[in-house]
Design a protein around this motif. Sequence first.
Motif, PDB file in Angstrom:
ATOM      1  N   THR A 113      76.766  27.997 -11.405  1.00  0.00           N
ATOM      2  CA  THR A 113      77.630  27.876 -12.578  1.00  0.00           C
ATOM      3  C   THR A 113      78.938  28.632 -12.395  1.00  0.00           C
ATOM      4  N   LYS A 114      80.038  27.955 -12.755  1.00  0.00           N
ATOM      5  CA  LYS A 114      81.368  28.561 -12.777  1.00  0.00           C
ATOM      6  C   LYS A 114      82.036  28.198 -14.101  1.00  0.00           C
ATOM      7  N   ASN A 115      83.079  28.953 -14.442  1.00  0.00           N
ATOM      8  CA  ASN A 115      83.920  28.499 -15.544  1.00  0.00           C
ATOM      9  C   ASN A 115      85.098  27.716 -14.966  1.00  0.00           C
ATOM     10  N   LEU A 116      85.984  27.261 -15.821  1.00  0.00           N
ATOM     11  CA  LEU A 116      87.086  26.419 -15.354  1.00  0.00           C
ATOM     12  C   LEU A 116      88.064  27.171 -14.464  1.00  0.00           C
ATOM     13  N   GLU A 117      88.010  28.494 -14.492  1.00  0.00           N
ATOM     14  CA  GLU A 117      88.862  29.298 -13.619  1.00  0.00           C
ATOM     15  C   GLU A 117      88.202  29.586 -12.278  1.00  0.00           C
ATOM     16  N   GLY A 118      86.983  29.090 -12.082  1.00  0.00           N
ATOM     17  CA  GLY A 118      86.289  29.276 -10.816  1.00  0.00           C
ATOM     18  C   GLY A 118      85.478  30.547 -10.718  1.00  0.00           C
ATOM     19  N   VAL A 119      85.331  31.280 -11.815  1.00  0.00           N
ATOM     20  CA  VAL A 119      84.518  32.504 -11.809  1.00  0.00           C
ATOM     21  C   VAL A 119      83.045  32.124 -11.812  1.00  0.00           C
ATOM     22  N   GLU A 120      82.279  32.664 -10.862  1.00  0.00           N
ATOM     23  CA  GLU A 120      80.855  32.359 -10.758  1.00  0.00           C
ATOM     24  C   GLU A 120      80.040  33.303 -11.637  1.00  0.00           C
ATOM     25  N   PHE A 121      78.912  32.785 -12.143  1.00  0.00           N
ATOM     26  CA  PHE A 121      78.059  33.577 -13.025  1.00  0.00           C
ATOM     27  C   PHE A 121      76.623  33.557 -12.510  1.00  0.00           C
ATOM     28  N   ALA A 122      76.243  34.651 -11.839  1.00  0.00           N
ATOM     29  CA  ALA A 122      74.886  34.753 -11.299  1.00  0.00           C
ATOM     30  C   ALA A 122      73.848  34.904 -12.404  1.00  0.00           C
ATOM     31  N   GLU A 123      74.278  35.234 -13.612  1.00  0.00           N
ATOM     32  CA  GLU A 123      73.339  35.302 -14.733  1.00  0.00           C
ATOM     33  C   GLU A 123      72.680  33.945 -14.992  1.00  0.00           C
ATOM     34  N   MET A 124      73.341  32.869 -14.547  1.00  0.00           N
ATOM     35  CA  MET A 124      72.817  31.511 -14.730  1.00  0.00           C
ATOM     36  C   MET A 124      71.944  31.063 -13.555  1.00  0.00           C
ATOM     37  N   GLY A 125      71.871  31.898 -12.503  1.00  0.00           N
ATOM     38  CA  GLY A 125      71.001  31.610 -11.376  1.00  0.00           C
ATOM     39  C   GLY A 125      71.543  30.575 -10.407  1.00  0.00           C
ATOM     40  N   SER A 126      70.770  30.356  -9.340  1.00  0.00           N
ATOM     41  CA  SER A 126      71.008  29.281  -8.373  1.00  0.00           C
ATOM     42  C   SER A 126      69.914  28.243  -8.589  1.00  0.00           C
ATOM     43  N   SER A 127      70.285  26.965  -8.615  1.00  0.00           N
ATOM     44  CA  SER A 127      69.344  25.946  -9.079  1.00  0.00           C
ATOM     45  C   SER A 127      69.255  24.750  -8.138  1.00  0.00           C
ATOM     46  N   PHE A 128      68.149  24.021  -8.264  1.00  0.00           N
ATOM     47  CA  PHE A 128      68.016  22.695  -7.665  1.00  0.00           C
ATOM     48  C   PHE A 128      67.253  21.817  -8.646  1.00  0.00           C
ATOM     49  N   ALA A 129      67.449  20.508  -8.526  1.00  0.00           N
ATOM     50  CA  ALA A 129      66.882  19.565  -9.493  1.00  0.00           C
ATOM     51  C   ALA A 129      66.008  18.535  -8.796  1.00  0.00           C
ATOM     52  N   SER A 130      65.060  18.002  -9.542  1.00  0.00           N
ATOM     53  CA  SER A 130      64.218  16.910  -9.057  1.00  0.00           C
ATOM     54  C   SER A 130      63.757  16.107 -10.268  1.00  0.00           C
ATOM     55  N   TYR A 131      63.050  15.015  -9.998  1.00  0.00           N
ATOM     56  CA  TYR A 131      62.555  14.167 -11.075  1.00  0.00           C
ATOM     57  C   TYR A 131      61.038  14.031 -10.983  1.00  0.00           C
ATOM     58  N   GLU A 132      60.412  14.011 -12.145  1.00  0.00           N
ATOM     59  CA  GLU A 132      59.002  13.658 -12.264  1.00  0.00           C
ATOM     60  C   GLU A 132      58.930  12.545 -13.298  1.00  0.00           C
ATOM     61  N   GLY A 133      58.799  11.302 -12.828  1.00  0.00           N
ATOM     62  CA  GLY A 133      58.880  10.175 -13.742  1.00  0.00           C
ATOM     63  C   GLY A 133      60.268  10.112 -14.348  1.00  0.00           C
ATOM     64  N   ASP A 134      60.339  10.063 -15.673  1.00  0.00           N
ATOM     65  CA  ASP A 134      61.626  10.033 -16.363  1.00  0.00           C
ATOM     66  C   ASP A 134      62.113  11.423 -16.751  1.00  0.00           C
ATOM     67  N   SER A 135      61.387  12.455 -16.359  1.00  0.00           N
ATOM     68  CA  SER A 135      61.773  13.825 -16.706  1.00  0.00           C
ATOM     69  C   SER A 135      62.604  14.446 -15.590  1.00  0.00           C
ATOM     70  N   LEU A 136      63.661  15.120 -15.982  1.00  0.00           N
ATOM     71  CA  LEU A 136      64.462  15.896 -15.041  1.00  0.00           C
ATOM     72  C   LEU A 136      63.932  17.321 -15.027  1.00  0.00           C
ATOM     73  N   ILE A 137      63.766  17.878 -13.828  1.00  0.00           N
ATOM     74  CA  ILE A 137      63.281  19.247 -13.669  1.00  0.00           C
ATOM     75  C   ILE A 137      64.356  20.060 -12.956  1.00  0.00           C
ATOM     76  N   ILE A 138      64.706  21.215 -13.516  1.00  0.00           N
ATOM     77  CA  ILE A 138      65.636  22.136 -12.856  1.00  0.00           C
ATOM     78  C   ILE A 138      64.931  23.475 -12.669  1.00  0.00           C
ATOM     79  N   VAL A 139      64.886  23.932 -11.423  1.00  0.00           N
ATOM     80  CA  VAL A 139      64.298  25.232 -11.096  1.00  0.00           C
ATOM     81  C   VAL A 139      65.429  26.166 -10.678  1.00  0.00           C
ATOM     82  N   SER A 140      65.398  27.400 -11.188  1.00  0.00           N
ATOM     83  CA  SER A 140      66.467  28.361 -10.900  1.00  0.00           C
ATOM     84  C   SER A 140      65.892  29.691 -10.438  1.00  0.00           C
ATOM     85  N   ARG A 141      66.589  30.294  -9.469  1.00  0.00           N
ATOM     86  CA  ARG A 141      66.229  31.605  -8.929  1.00  0.00           C
ATOM     87  C   ARG A 141      67.513  32.432  -8.777  1.00  0.00           C
TER      88      ARG A 141
END
Length: 225
Positions: A113-141
Amino acid sequence: MRFLIFTVLAVFPGLLLGSSELDGIWVLDGPGTESEILLTDRGERLRSDYDLLEDDPSLSCTPASVSRVWANPGSRVQIQQEEDRILISYELFDLRREIPIGDESVMSELPSTKNLEGVEFAEMGSSFASYEGDSLIIVSRNHAHGYIRTSRGIPQGSDTVTREVFEVNGDRLQITHTYEDTTLFEQPLVLEYFFNRLKNAEIELYNCTDPDYDWFLELNAIRED
């Protein structure tokens, strides 16, 4: 042709599995729900040391956590599914979250996650996404220290792992957000948010300028008088 289809699915697993109904602009409907919060001794110390008027990251236009951003009333959120990534634009703090689709190997060590000025926010974590059927899954660390609930100082930390499950039913979106961290919680913390779809709407600029709690202090002063 069959080989081509299999290849596309292998490279972009969400291309045919994802629900296009998820795309759009959403706004929170009510406060949602949360499971019982059982903190470890360390978690309780962090909560007890928290001072809303001093420690809330929002005072410096910083998101305290993903859950804090999802739970912000009145702020619009836009979700876009692309072939290889999920894009989430939050009005709050002008945050832009870019999440690759795949397994954990596609997750960057940098914040998603960044804001429009390009500042990164580690409070939001690093994430990856996948699908299970019609559900979207996002895991963050890889979370920086932050607060899941800023009103009560419920903490998150570097060992926190989260799982967001997105499920759409017509113009209604439910997100089930699970926090796991054995250093802070005796059991997983499960949050649910509910959103309504907004039609013919846009994400507006937030233009955060170091908010404060002067209104809160003034209100308390009036009550004390």
